[in-house]
Design an enzyme around this catalytic site. Structure first.
Site, short mmCIF file in Angstrom:
data_model
loop_
_atom_site.label_atom_id
_atom_site.label_comp_id
_atom_site.label_asym_id
_atom_site.label_seq_id
_atom_site.Cartn_x
_atom_site.Cartn_y
_atom_site.Cartn_z
N SER A 40 32.57 45.43 47.98
CA SER A 40 32.09 46.57 47.21
C SER A 40 31.14 46.23 46.07
O SER A 40 30.59 47.13 45.43
CB SER A 40 33.30 47.31 46.62
N LYS A 55 29.08 44.46 37.55
CA LYS A 55 29.52 45.58 38.36
C LYS A 55 30.03 46.70 37.45
O LYS A 55 30.64 46.43 36.41
CB LYS A 55 30.62 45.10 39.31
N SER A 85 35.17 41.61 48.40
CA SER A 85 34.11 42.31 47.67
C SER A 85 33.16 41.40 46.90
O SER A 85 32.19 41.87 46.32
CB SER A 85 34.71 43.35 46.72
#
Length: 517
Positions: free
Chosen positions: A116, A35, A140
């Site tokens: 996310s 990420k 997330s």
């Protein structure tokens, strides 16, 4: 979002090592993504999806990245995400960032891909890499794993270091893994956990983690014989739609037929107070009229302080504070949507950042009361109580992770390092803090782990369902044991309620915002 320009050179080096008989382990030469809020000290950017941090220079690799490099895994690049890991806005297109654009689930490109850590999950689901790292503050990892038909492991807070990760809340942040199988997810977990001097929360794992890693807990369906699982029906299952209930209960019946005992009604005692009946709501305490019982009260203060600490270590940037981020989004409203109703992905502008800004990072009476309430109500008065059902200790709770309140409860069981506990006691009178906090001066138990498994598909939308396992702190070994057993059962029993390949519904669409179905 960004490819590693050195990946071919690194791959050649790893291949050369293998050819000479040097194999570092099961991840040697295996490609992965991380990420874009996880720092790498190389030629790539670390921006949390925002143009504001483009060009900034991080001081070092994140601890988890260094662990994977040491294991011989091959970093392909950075995955896109919901900008600022969902902290920037409360009405937004999940998976969108100014720098990365819209992440999309390969199962249905028009719908919410989960976030996310959206790009991390979507990349693994689309077979672009073997595994990926994401971060979780509240859902997330578990949410995008479920919505991309993946195994997602959200570790206990303090098992994986957050050093070098763009933060949201020091009490709830953790780094987790995505993969298509439990085994692959556990291989990557073994490479990233450990005690790190750069994150004092990781000291809490000393004496609580296994020698030799978590792969030793991988099992087969035989492990289900004698297991006892609880279904918190009123707490979570009743909030799932009927079609989802039908599919998941078929899988539950299969688990029972393999020798497990299923106990329905293993409720969190105070679920009527802490579980929102109307979907995920991290300001549910305020919704009820009690900001001193709200997760969001804590997170928005933490973010103000934690992002300041992170930015202070960067070089080559004019962004030094949350105030700078907010102003950048206003100055670049066309690409960053710093005002409401300007950018289609950010309908509410940057109201999340503004709420944090308004807090000024002040840890006042309301903050500490909220922190204490959220931790107590989700731990001993929540998950732990449900696990100890009328004198029976359960192997795990089985829950539908599409009901977002499941991972929201696990997320709030955050942790405190000794230094902060001492600061609280010296700075505030006892009346500010609940009695259970005062009487336990040792480090409080950390945010609780979850593992989610693929569990079939919604026939109407093509989007996946998941089945998740919940347990207490430091129970990753138990969760791996039973998650891998259920996965083996799914694979061998011929059920359709397992991971299937994506069918790319809506692949010609490019809608922003994505639809929340």
């Amino acid at each position: 979002m960004e490819l590693n320009p050195d990946m071919m050179q690194i791959a050649a080096q790893l291949d050369n090592e293998r050819s000479t008989g040097h194999v570092r382990g099961p991840l040697h030469g295996i490609p992965f993504l991380i990420k874009d809020n996880i720092a790498t000290k190389d030629k790539m950017e670390t921006t949390s999806g925002s143009w504001a941090l483009l060009g900034s220079i991080v001081p070092r690799d994140a601890y988890v990245v260094q662990g994977l490099r040491n294991s011989g895994a091959l970093l392909l690049g950075k995955a896109t995400l919901s900008e600022w890991a969902d902290m920037r806005s409360n009405n937004y297109s999940e998976g969108y960032s100014g720098r990365g654009g819209q992440a999309r689930s390969p199962y249905n490109l028009t719908l919410n891909p989960g976030g996310s850590s959206s790009g991390s999950a979507a990349a693994v689901a689309a077979n672009l890499c073997a595994f990926a790292l994401g971060t979780e503050t509240d859902g997330s990892v578990i949410n995008p794993a479920e919505r991309n038909s993946l195994v997602g492991i959200k570790p206990t807070v303090g098992l994986t270091s957050r050093a070098g990760v763009i933060p949201e809340s020091t009490h709830q942040d953790t780094v987790g893994t995505f993969a298509r199988t439990v085994r692959d997810a556990v291989y990557s977990l073994d490479a990233i956990y450990g005690v790190d001097a750069g994150d004092n929360y990781t000291s809490a794992q000393i004496g609580k983690t296994p020698s030799g890693g978590y792969t030793q807990f991988l099992s087969t369906k035989e492990a289900l014989k004698g297991a006892v699982f609880g279904l918190p029906w009123k707490s979570f299952w009743s909030l799932a739609d009927p079609a989802q209930q039908t599919q998941l209960l078929s899988l539950i019946s299969l688990i029972q037929s393999a020798g497990a005992t299923i106990i329905n009604g293993t409720e969190l005692p105070n679920y009527q107070t802490i579980v929102s009946p109307d979907g995920w709501n991290w300001d549910y305490g305020t919704t009820r009229g009690y900001p001193n019982e709200s997760e969001y009260t804590v997170v928005k203060v933490d973010f103000y302080n934690n992002i300041q600490s992170y930015l202070s270590e960067l070089q080559n940037t004019d962004i030094n504070s949350l105030e700078d981020i907010v102003q950048y989004n206003i100055d670049n409203v066309g690409s960053e949507g710093g005002l409401p109703n300007v950018h289609p992905a950010f309908a509410s502008g940057q109201d999340g950042l503004l709420a944090s800004l308004a807090s000024k990072g002040i840890m006042d009476e309301t903050y500490y009361q909220a922190l204490s309430f959220c931790q107590r109500s989700t731990r001993e008065d929540g998950i732990d109580a449900a696990l100890h059902h009328h004198g029976t200790q359960l192997s795990a709770l089985l829950v539908p992770p599409d009901v977002a309140q499941t991972y929201q409860i696990a997320a709030q069981a955050g942790t405190l390092p000794p230094s902060l506990i001492s600061s609280i006691h010296s700075s505030f009178p006892p009346s500010y803090i609940c009695s259970s906090f005062i009487t336990n001066p040792a480090p409080l138990r950390p945010g609780y782990p979850m593992i989610t498994l693929p569990a079939g598909i919604n026939a109407a939308t093509g989007m996946p369902y998941g089945l998740a396992l919940m347990n207490t702190a430091w129970s990753e070994g138990t969760l791996v044991r039973y998650a891998s057993a259920i996965e083996d059962l799914q694979r061998t029993a011929g059920t359709v309620y397992k991971r299937t390949l994506p069918k790319w519904f809506g692949y010609r669409e490019r809608n922003v915002p994505v639809l929340n179905l």
